[in-house]
Design an enzyme around this catalytic site. Structure first.
Site, PDB file in Angstrom:
ATOM      1  N   GLY A 265       0.747  -1.106   0.006  1.00  0.00           N
ATOM      2  CA  GLY A 265      -0.004  -0.051   0.107  1.00  0.00           C
ATOM      3  C   GLY A 265       0.926   1.294   0.055  1.00  0.00           C
ATOM      4  N   GLU A 268       6.495   4.372   5.061  1.00  0.00           N
ATOM      5  CA  GLU A 268       6.611   5.383   5.981  1.00  0.00           C
ATOM      6  C   GLU A 268       7.995   6.132   5.931  1.00  0.00           C
ATOM      7  OE1 GLU A 268       5.932   1.922   6.825  1.00  0.00           O
ATOM      8  OE2 GLU A 268       7.210   1.649   8.833  1.00  0.00           O
ATOM      9  N   ASN A 269       8.794   5.576   4.966  1.00  0.00           N
ATOM     10  CA  ASN A 269       9.953   6.495   4.907  1.00  0.00           C
ATOM     11  C   ASN A 269      10.221   7.715   5.538  1.00  0.00           C
ATOM     12  OD1 ASN A 269      10.680   4.227   3.164  1.00  0.00           O
ATOM     13  ND2 ASN A 269       9.586   5.527   1.563  1.00  0.00           N
ATOM     14  N   GLU A 302       0.512   5.760   7.486  1.00  0.00           N
ATOM     15  CA  GLU A 302       1.958   6.154   7.198  1.00  0.00           C
ATOM     16  C   GLU A 302       2.516   7.306   8.001  1.00  0.00           C
ATOM     17  OE1 GLU A 302       3.194   3.574   6.064  1.00  0.00           O
ATOM     18  OE2 GLU A 302       1.558   2.766   4.894  1.00  0.00           O
ATOM     19  N   HIS A 305       3.101   6.283  11.569  1.00  0.00           N
ATOM     20  CA  HIS A 305       4.303   5.612  11.593  1.00  0.00           C
ATOM     21  C   HIS A 305       5.419   6.506  12.194  1.00  0.00           C
ATOM     22  CE1 HIS A 305       4.030   1.405  10.963  1.00  0.00           C
ATOM     23  NE2 HIS A 305       3.523   1.462   9.837  1.00  0.00           N
ATOM     24  N   GLU A 324       3.334  -2.154  13.833  1.00  0.00           N
ATOM     25  CA  GLU A 324       2.354  -2.491  12.817  1.00  0.00           C
ATOM     26  C   GLU A 324       0.860  -2.425  13.346  1.00  0.00           C
ATOM     27  OE1 GLU A 324       2.563  -1.409  10.066  1.00  0.00           O
ATOM     28  OE2 GLU A 324       4.645  -1.419   9.320  1.00  0.00           O
TER      29      GLU A 324
HETATM   30  N1  B3K Z   1       5.815  -0.809   6.802  1.00  0.00           N
HETATM   31  C1  B3K Z   1       5.259  -0.861   5.216  1.00  0.00           C
HETATM   32  C2  B3K Z   1       5.148  -2.290   4.710  1.00  0.00           C
HETATM   33  C3  B3K Z   1       6.546  -2.790   4.317  1.00  0.00           C
HETATM   34  C4  B3K Z   1       6.341  -4.438   3.564  1.00  0.00           C
HETATM   35  C5  B3K Z   1       7.769  -4.870   3.216  1.00  0.00           C
HETATM   36  N2  B3K Z   1       7.424  -5.987   2.610  1.00  0.00           N
HETATM   37  C6  B3K Z   1       4.119  -0.323   5.290  1.00  0.00           C
HETATM   38  C7  B3K Z   1       3.154  -0.139   6.182  1.00  0.00           C
HETATM   39  O1  B3K Z   1       2.644  -1.018   6.934  1.00  0.00           O
HETATM   40  O2  B3K Z   1       2.941   1.026   6.412  1.00  0.00           O
HETATM   41 ZN    ZN Z   2       2.383   0.017   8.885  1.00  0.00          ZN
END
Ligand code: B3K
Ligand code: ZN
Length: 881
Positions: A265, A268-269, A302, A305, A324
């Protein structure tokens, strides 16, 4: 991709990193064929580690140079094996300089640095950073990053990375550069860069403390008319986190970038969220109400996060649910608060319960079952699951149910106070919740360590002489792979007692008075709760608001369920009563259909549905949900031996009878819930469209010329995509003579809108009339490609997971097709292939004849050459558990 035999990684084997990294300087010379990555790391020995040497991970990289404290290292000074670069002798303070080459244009995995539509993007979670450069790519290594990007100015006018832009300018040969600095330390999985031809919508936004933040939503040219809702959702998210949790944006700049090739989807960099276009682009012409809700939820997720995940991150990937589960819970609460009303909240809760039953309970009961905090994995990307996310969110929700909203907030405050800028464990979160509230939450740990869906069995006994009601609650949990025996969970069970008039009786339990709902805490295998002063024999409403992710067994009679369905003050349990009434009947109809006996649906049920349908005191969205029958997958989960075709016939029969018997009321509600005027995605309008469109769906399930004309008219005249899609689905499902033409028209109108073409494939994939041969022919359509995950999902996943009666065709053709596609996808994109592989998880629950064919298909995949670790893990577990 697999390099050696897949290795299992265990949580118990965790050791701290030998070296810590303080600063990272990265230089990128971006070129699609060969990108040069230079990195300079300042490192120091970790006092908490007993290991000697430096360990860096790297995958699919060409190492050009490696220097330690200025001196070039030669083979022998370091060794590379199984994607690990080891420098066994190193001083306490080290500056490492590394130069590597990578080929983004060849990278079809969409992991690491890759090219999409001529632009550069990265995806580093969980272990993609090691495909960019050698690095101690593990979440407990947090460092400060400075990034220099260099690229052709014409082709890539926009150069973005995490944090703040500190410098930019031109270079010789038509190239330019941009230097970015992230003021916060972060794990490598949060690194990102974008080099692209994009445009943005931007705005400055006032934060709680008075600072101005620059917000940007970046998209391809031509999509700027679809960014308003994402921007609005971002502003709402920032405000909500300030108000509900006192958490403020810590950066001066926050960017969202949309990309059409993306494995999930969004990501969250830090300061540079990268999103699947599906969760950014919307206007009424191309996006449905569900799409709008998805954008709000994912933008929120995001953004949230930034604190739960980025500022406080995970010690290791086994702790994934720490960020998560918590962040899903936060986005759920955000979406509910955005609606604002209690009934609106309840509808969001109902949708969450449906997701759990549709996807998480089956996972918990299948070969891939794992605890919310797994103990082992082969490929971490396989553990971004509904268990880690959605069950993880339920676990977080239970803290709030046990501690109250204020208590939960106190726990969150303490969590940040203790752990800001640290990489921690699920146990640290639990400790913060316990300590902030002076509670013992030791037993609660089992929600993290034990897999499987607990079964709660309840029985009640009323004593008219003593005016008591005794509720006995017992719990058990089925065995799961590697966990034959389970210990009792700490389960919050919210209970109300309804009187004959349908009102909540006042509650006194264990001498303590409650309002209409008491939260009982079940901690033993079995406990009796005695309610006193109960003036009449009550109907218990158990597990209100779905207070725990469990299966509830209570021997309800039809009369009791009808009473709850009409009166329960808890909307979730009111809905639940309707689902139980429907499920009982669906199971009977399925059995009748399997034996070829006559199908019948009783008046009592139809009348109960009618009552809800026409009750205008209820929100339209609630009525829509109450009318929506349990899915074929949910029915399958209730059966010892699944008969997909019989389930389908039973459910279709039920829908047709409801359509026939309620025809006049359905027409009336259709008319009463039109939403003329400009489109708005707000919950009230979306609820009306939902109710109107489910009315249309029932009418089309019992087609006559009026319903067909109605669907055609809606298709032609609809002013928004929600109504467009609903009408088209009705036409396709009723096999209307107008369906083919409508599909063609739809395609022609939207052939420039990739996300709408995804819908076009998805609708056909899930249509009852679509068999394997038709899916194969859709794959030959010029617009189809396996390389784009959204497109692959729209056709393949919607067929395998959303069209069970056809996928499980008795001749096994669906399984053979599945095997082919898993193998084909695996060559391009192992992460997406492994998701498709999961469609066979429940194979042991089908008839011996189907099982045999499924096993053949699984074995075929298992035997394929050069299978990825991702798919290998899923298939091996399916075959062995
Ligand atoms: N943290 C990412 C998901 C990364 C998946 C890697 N295979 C998106 C989320 O949960 O916000
Ligand atoms: Zn997430």
């Amino acid at each position: 991709m697999r390099t050696d035999t897949p290795q299992t990684i265990y949580r118990k084997d965790y050791t701290p990193p030998a070296y810590l990294v303080d600063t990272v300087e990265l230089g990128f010379d971006l070129d699609p064929e060969t990108t040069i990555v230079a990195s300079r790391l300042t490192m120091r020995r970790n006092p908490d580690s007993t290991e000697a040497g430096i360990e860096l991970y790297g995958q699919n990289l060409k190492l050009v140079a490696l220097r330690m404290n200025g001196a070039t290292l030669r083979e022998g000074d370091y060794r590379i094996s199984s994607n690990v670069l080891r420098i066994s002798k190193a001083p306490d303070q080290v500056t490492l300089e590394i130069e590597t080459l990578t080929s983004p244009a060849q990278n079809t995995t969409l992991n690491g640095l890759y090219v999409s539509n001529g632009n550069f993007f990265t995806q580093c979670e969980a272990e993609g950073f090691r495909c960019i450069t050698y690095f101690p790519d593990r979440p407990d290594v947090m460092a400060k990053y400075t990034v220099m990007l260099r690229a052709d100015k014409q082709k890539y006018p926009v150069l973005l990375s995490n944090g703040n832009l500190v410098e930019a300018g031109d270079l010789p040969d038509g190239r330019h550069y941009a230097k970015w600095e992230d003021p916060f330390k972060k794990p490598s999985y949060l690194f990102a860069l974008v080099a692209a031809r994009l445009v943005c919508q931007e705005e400055t936004f006032k934060l709680m403390d008075g600072r101005d933040a620059l917000l940007q939503v970046w998209v391809e040219d031509g999509n700027l008319d679809k960014t308003d809702y994402a921007m609005q959702s971002l502003k709402n998210s920032i405000r909500w986190d300030e108000e509900r949790f006192g958490l403020e944006l810590d950066l001066d700049r926050f960017m969202i970038v949309a990309v059409s090739d993306f494995n999930m989807g969004a990501m969250e960099n830090k300061g540079l969220n990268i999103f699947n276009t599906k969760f950014v682009l919307a206007n009424s012409r191309v996006a449905t109400d569900v799409d709008y809700a998805g954008i709000e939820a994912v933008v929120g997720h995001e953004y949230f996060h930034n604190w739960t995940g980025n500022r406080v991150t995970c010690r290791d990937w086994f702790q994934l649910s720490l960020k998560e589960g918590l962040t899903v819970f936060r986005d759920q609460e955000f979406s509910a608060d955005m609606i604002g009303t209690d009934s609106g909240r309840a509808v969001t809760r109902i949708e969450q319960v449906r997701t759990l039953r549709q996807a998480q309970f089956p996972e918990d009961a299948g070969p891939m079952a794992h605890p919310v905090r797994p103990d082992s994995f082969v490929e971490i990307n396989n553990f971004y699951t509904v268990t880690v996310y959605e069950k993880g969110a339920e676990v977080v929700r239970m803290y709030q149910t046990l501690l109250g909203r204020d208590g939960f907030r106190k726990g969150m405050d303490l969590y940040f106070k203790r752990h800001d800028e640290q990489a921690v464990e699920c146990d640290d979160f639990r400790a913060a919740m316990a300590d902030a509230n002076g509670r013992d939450l030791a037993q609660f740990e089992r929600w993290y360590s034990q897999a499987g869906t607990p079964v709660l069995t309840a029985s009640g006994k009323y004593d008219a002489r003593w005016l008591t009601f005794e509720l006995t609650l017992s719990q058990s949990c089925p065995a799961t792979p590697g966990q034959p025996d389970k210990l009792p969970f700490h389960i919050p069970v919210a209970v109300g007692l309804l009187g004959a008039d349908g009102k909540d009786l006042p509650l006194t339990v264990g001498g303590k008075q409650h309002g209409g709902t008491a939260v009982l805490e079940l901690t033993e295998a079995s406990q009796v709760f005695r309610f006193t002063g109960v003036k009449e024999e009550p109907t218990p409403s158990i597990l209100r608001d779905f207070s725990a992710p469990v299966v509830l067994n209570y021997p309800y009679t039809d009369d009791e369920l009808l009473h709850l369905f009409s009166h329960d003050s808890d909307p979730v349990n009111r809905w639940e009563a309707g689902q139980r009434l429907a499920m009982e009947r669906l199971l009977k109809l399925t059995a009748a259909s399997a034996h070829g006996s006559k199908q019948e649906l009783d008046d009592t049920f139809i009348e109960a549905m009618r009552k809800i349908l026409v009750d205008e005191s209820l929100d339209a969205a609630f009525r829509e949900n109450a009318l929506l029958l349990p899915s074929e997958t949910m029915v399958a989960e209730q059966m010892e031996v699944v008969d997909p075709q019989a389930i389908h016939r039973a459910r279709q029969f039920m829908r047709r009878v409801i359509g026939e018997r309620l025809r006049a009321d359905l027409h009336a509600q259709y008319d009463a819930n039109l939403t003329p005027g400009d489109y708005s995605p707000d919950a009230i309008s979306a609820g009306k469209r939902g109710l109107k469109n489910i009315a249309l769906a029932y009418l089309s399930a019992a087609p006559d010329e009026h319903s067909d004309a109605l669907a055609r008219r809606q298709f032609d005249e609809a002013g928004n995509m929600t109504d467009r899609v609903a009408a088209l689905v009705s036409l396709i499902h009723s096999e209307s003579a107008g369906a083919a033409l409508a599909l063609e028209k739809f395609y022609d109108e939207f052939d420039n809108e990739a996300l709408v073409i995804d819908k076009w494939f998805a609708m056909q994939a899930a249509a009852p009339g679509t068999d394997v041969a038709m899916v194969r022919s859709l794959m030959r359509h010029p617009a189809f490609t396996l390389k784009n995950p959204n497109r692959a999902r729209s056709l393949l996943f919607n067929f395998a997971n959303g069209n069970p009666a056809q996928f499980h065709a008795p001749d096994g053709s669906g399984y053979a097709y599945w095997a082919e596609q898993v193998m084909a996808l695996d060559k391009l994109n192992p992460q997406v292939a492994a998701r498709l592989a999961r469609s066979m998880d429940r194979w042991r629950r089908y008839s011996p004849a189907l099982q045999a064919q499924m096993k053949t298909a699984l074995q075929k995949v298992a035997g394929a050459p050069k299978l990825s670790n991702d798919v290998t893990e899923v298939i091996t577990k399916a075959l062995s558990n």
